[in-house]
Motif scaffolding. Structure first.
Motif, PDB file in Angstrom:
ATOM      1  N   GLU A  71      -5.363 -10.539 136.890  1.00  0.00           N
ATOM      2  CA  GLU A  71      -6.059  -9.017 137.000  1.00  0.00           C
ATOM      3  C   GLU A  71      -7.229  -9.291 136.097  1.00  0.00           C
ATOM      4  O   GLU A  71      -6.844  -9.569 134.868  1.00  0.00           O
ATOM      5  CB  GLU A  71      -4.975  -8.127 136.579  1.00  0.00           C
ATOM      6  CG  GLU A  71      -5.532  -7.132 136.513  1.00  0.00           C
ATOM      7  CD  GLU A  71      -4.399  -5.950 135.717  1.00  0.00           C
ATOM      8  OE1 GLU A  71      -4.811  -4.871 135.852  1.00  0.00           O
ATOM      9  OE2 GLU A  71      -3.501  -6.357 135.487  1.00  0.00           O
ATOM     10  N   LEU A  72      -8.184  -8.661 136.554  1.00  0.00           N
ATOM     11  CA  LEU A  72      -9.596  -8.871 135.428  1.00  0.00           C
ATOM     12  C   LEU A  72      -9.349  -7.847 134.453  1.00  0.00           C
ATOM     13  O   LEU A  72      -9.090  -6.696 134.722  1.00  0.00           O
ATOM     14  CB  LEU A  72     -10.852  -8.506 136.198  1.00  0.00           C
ATOM     15  CG  LEU A  72     -12.086  -8.646 135.593  1.00  0.00           C
ATOM     16  CD1 LEU A  72     -12.364 -10.036 135.110  1.00  0.00           C
ATOM     17  CD2 LEU A  72     -12.989  -8.073 136.294  1.00  0.00           C
ATOM     18  N   ILE A  73      -9.382  -8.641 133.299  1.00  0.00           N
ATOM     19  CA  ILE A  73      -9.406  -7.571 132.012  1.00  0.00           C
ATOM     20  C   ILE A  73     -11.004  -7.301 131.455  1.00  0.00           C
ATOM     21  O   ILE A  73     -11.154  -5.910 131.233  1.00  0.00           O
ATOM     22  CB  ILE A  73      -8.612  -8.189 130.738  1.00  0.00           C
ATOM     23  CG1 ILE A  73      -7.486  -8.366 131.226  1.00  0.00           C
ATOM     24  CG2 ILE A  73      -8.711  -7.359 129.441  1.00  0.00           C
ATOM     25  CD1 ILE A  73      -6.598  -7.182 131.509  1.00  0.00           C
ATOM     26  N   MET A  74     -11.529  -8.317 131.463  1.00  0.00           N
ATOM     27  CA  MET A  74     -13.020  -7.971 130.712  1.00  0.00           C
ATOM     28  C   MET A  74     -13.978  -9.209 131.085  1.00  0.00           C
ATOM     29  O   MET A  74     -13.377 -10.175 131.510  1.00  0.00           O
ATOM     30  CB  MET A  74     -13.129  -8.323 129.055  1.00  0.00           C
ATOM     31  CG  MET A  74     -12.168  -7.376 128.504  1.00  0.00           C
ATOM     32  SD  MET A  74     -13.132  -5.821 128.111  1.00  0.00           S
ATOM     33  CE  MET A  74     -14.353  -6.390 126.888  1.00  0.00           C
ATOM     34  N   LYS A 101     -17.963  -6.967 123.184  1.00  0.00           N
ATOM     35  CA  LYS A 101     -18.151  -6.052 124.151  1.00  0.00           C
ATOM     36  C   LYS A 101     -16.551  -5.547 124.149  1.00  0.00           C
ATOM     37  O   LYS A 101     -15.639  -6.071 124.346  1.00  0.00           O
ATOM     38  CB  LYS A 101     -18.246  -6.534 125.597  1.00  0.00           C
ATOM     39  CG  LYS A 101     -18.178  -5.681 126.841  1.00  0.00           C
ATOM     40  CD  LYS A 101     -18.461  -6.299 128.031  1.00  0.00           C
ATOM     41  CE  LYS A 101     -18.302  -5.330 129.150  1.00  0.00           C
ATOM     42  NZ  LYS A 101     -18.285  -6.239 130.509  1.00  0.00           N
ATOM     43  N   GLU A 102     -16.607  -4.034 124.293  1.00  0.00           N
ATOM     44  CA  GLU A 102     -15.285  -3.350 123.986  1.00  0.00           C
ATOM     45  C   GLU A 102     -15.101  -2.510 124.986  1.00  0.00           C
ATOM     46  O   GLU A 102     -15.766  -1.992 125.659  1.00  0.00           O
ATOM     47  CB  GLU A 102     -15.477  -2.447 122.544  1.00  0.00           C
ATOM     48  CG  GLU A 102     -14.276  -1.698 122.216  1.00  0.00           C
ATOM     49  CD  GLU A 102     -14.486  -0.971 120.967  1.00  0.00           C
ATOM     50  OE1 GLU A 102     -14.925  -1.638 119.927  1.00  0.00           O
ATOM     51  OE2 GLU A 102     -13.697   0.035 120.762  1.00  0.00           O
ATOM     52  N   ASP A 103     -13.627  -2.448 125.146  1.00  0.00           N
ATOM     53  CA  ASP A 103     -13.214  -1.827 126.388  1.00  0.00           C
ATOM     54  C   ASP A 103     -11.983  -1.166 126.228  1.00  0.00           C
ATOM     55  O   ASP A 103     -10.736  -2.001 126.267  1.00  0.00           O
ATOM     56  CB  ASP A 103     -13.173  -2.353 127.940  1.00  0.00           C
ATOM     57  CG  ASP A 103     -12.864  -1.342 128.942  1.00  0.00           C
ATOM     58  OD1 ASP A 103     -12.949  -2.039 130.229  1.00  0.00           O
ATOM     59  OD2 ASP A 103     -12.556  -0.323 128.764  1.00  0.00           O
ATOM     60  N   GLY A 104     -11.744   0.018 125.749  1.00  0.00           N
ATOM     61  CA  GLY A 104     -10.481   0.390 125.287  1.00  0.00           C
ATOM     62  C   GLY A 104      -9.840  -0.427 124.160  1.00  0.00           C
ATOM     63  O   GLY A 104     -10.606  -0.562 123.157  1.00  0.00           O
ATOM     64  N   ARG A 105      -8.733  -0.834 124.278  1.00  0.00           N
ATOM     65  CA  ARG A 105      -8.132  -1.696 123.181  1.00  0.00           C
ATOM     66  C   ARG A 105      -8.267  -3.049 123.216  1.00  0.00           C
ATOM     67  O   ARG A 105      -8.144  -3.938 122.365  1.00  0.00           O
ATOM     68  CB  ARG A 105      -6.376  -1.689 123.324  1.00  0.00           C
ATOM     69  CG  ARG A 105      -5.815  -0.279 123.239  1.00  0.00           C
ATOM     70  CD  ARG A 105      -4.330  -0.381 123.234  1.00  0.00           C
ATOM     71  NE  ARG A 105      -3.600  -0.678 124.344  1.00  0.00           N
ATOM     72  CZ  ARG A 105      -3.124  -1.856 124.686  1.00  0.00           C
ATOM     73  NH1 ARG A 105      -2.864  -2.898 123.716  1.00  0.00           N
ATOM     74  NH2 ARG A 105      -2.555  -2.191 125.965  1.00  0.00           N
ATOM     75  N   ILE A 153      -6.908  -7.860 121.289  1.00  0.00           N
ATOM     76  CA  ILE A 153      -6.185  -6.713 121.847  1.00  0.00           C
ATOM     77  C   ILE A 153      -5.724  -6.146 120.622  1.00  0.00           C
ATOM     78  O   ILE A 153      -4.856  -6.554 119.793  1.00  0.00           O
ATOM     79  CB  ILE A 153      -5.085  -7.514 122.706  1.00  0.00           C
ATOM     80  CG1 ILE A 153      -5.278  -8.371 123.785  1.00  0.00           C
ATOM     81  CG2 ILE A 153      -4.060  -6.123 123.381  1.00  0.00           C
ATOM     82  CD1 ILE A 153      -4.339  -8.725 124.656  1.00  0.00           C
ATOM     83  N   ARG A 154      -6.032  -4.889 120.489  1.00  0.00           N
ATOM     84  CA  ARG A 154      -5.665  -3.931 119.182  1.00  0.00           C
ATOM     85  C   ARG A 154      -4.764  -3.219 119.831  1.00  0.00           C
ATOM     86  O   ARG A 154      -4.242  -3.083 121.079  1.00  0.00           O
ATOM     87  CB  ARG A 154      -6.875  -2.997 118.820  1.00  0.00           C
ATOM     88  CG  ARG A 154      -7.939  -3.721 118.190  1.00  0.00           C
ATOM     89  CD  ARG A 154      -8.888  -2.646 117.795  1.00  0.00           C
ATOM     90  NE  ARG A 154      -9.527  -2.015 118.969  1.00  0.00           N
ATOM     91  CZ  ARG A 154     -10.465  -2.473 119.821  1.00  0.00           C
ATOM     92  NH1 ARG A 154     -11.002  -3.543 119.710  1.00  0.00           N
ATOM     93  NH2 ARG A 154     -11.049  -1.871 120.784  1.00  0.00           N
TER      94      ARG A 154
END
Lengths: 115, 108
Positions: free
Chosen positions: B45-48, B56-60, B76-77
């Motif tokens: 499943e594509l995350i980023m 490049k930030e997307d959510g956590r 991964i925060r």
């Protein structure tokens, strides 16, 4: 809709059987891919179709035969497989297969067991 | 030298911590970099995706790319147990190549 569907989900076949795996996408993508994934290993590319033409065949044995009847459908015909061919077979699609920034979207896979 | 390399793990982090996943690649001409998450028995499943140097930030999730060092990472925060999976780095240069994956385990 970023869905790629694959059927069947599971398949058990003998070494003398002929079976087919099916993949479908309705995202308007023009590139479709078959990957093979063994347990605890990354996916390995088998075939790429771009605009319904086979563009990449990664030296896959002839007992695997891909077919792309139209831009939404991709089949993988199986004949005289060996037990070592048992794996998860993944289909993916992307916009054109030629743009460097394209993302591939994966289907859920078909888990194949060859007895 | 393998085209795309990752530590196989398992990488174990406590819940709420930052998980850091690393990937190096050999093809200097590579242009596009992807992180996929794969749960056991499921498809990737594509995350980023990231194409330019920097963050490049997307959510956590934060992807970091350094083309000079041929290095891409995923942070991964506030890691959650549901983040426990294998993370595959994929690189597109002449070909589209997956790394071997890093297994992440987030401990409650």
């Amino acid at each position: 809709d970023t869905e790629v569907t694959q059927t069947p989900k599971h398949l058990v076949m003998g070494m003398t059987n002929k079976k087919s795996l099916k993949c479908e996408q309705h995202m308007g993508h023009r590139a479709m891919y078959w990957y093979k994934q063994k347990a605890k290993k990354p996916p390995e590319l088998m075939f790429v179709y771009s605009y319904e033409k086979l563009s990449i065949n990664e030296s896959v044995p002839s007992r695997f035969s891909p077919e792309c009847p139209n831009s939404s459908l991709l089949n993988l015909h199986l004949h005289a497989l060996q037990p070592e061919d048992s794996a998860l077979y993944l289909c993916a699609s992307s916009q054109e297969g030629q743009t460097i920034q394209e993302t591939q979207y994966f289907g859920p896979g078909t888990r194949l067991l060859v007895l | 030298q393998k085209e795309v390399e990752q530590n196989s793990g398992p990488l174990s982090v406590p819940e709420g911590a930052i998980a850091s996943l690393n990937c190096t690649y050999s093809d200097r001409g590579s242009q596009s970099f992807f992180w996929y998450r794969q749960y056991s028995g499921k498809s990737p499943e594509l995350i980023m995706s990231i194409y330019s140097n920097g963050d490049k930030e997307d959510g956590r999730f934060t992807a970091q790319l350094n083309k000079a060092s041929q290095y891409v990472s995923l942070l991964i925060r506030d890691s959650q147990p549901s983040d426990s999976a294998t993370y595959l780095c994929a690189v597109r240069g002449q070909n589209f190549v997956f790394g071997p994956g890093t297994r992440l385990s987030v401990l409650p």
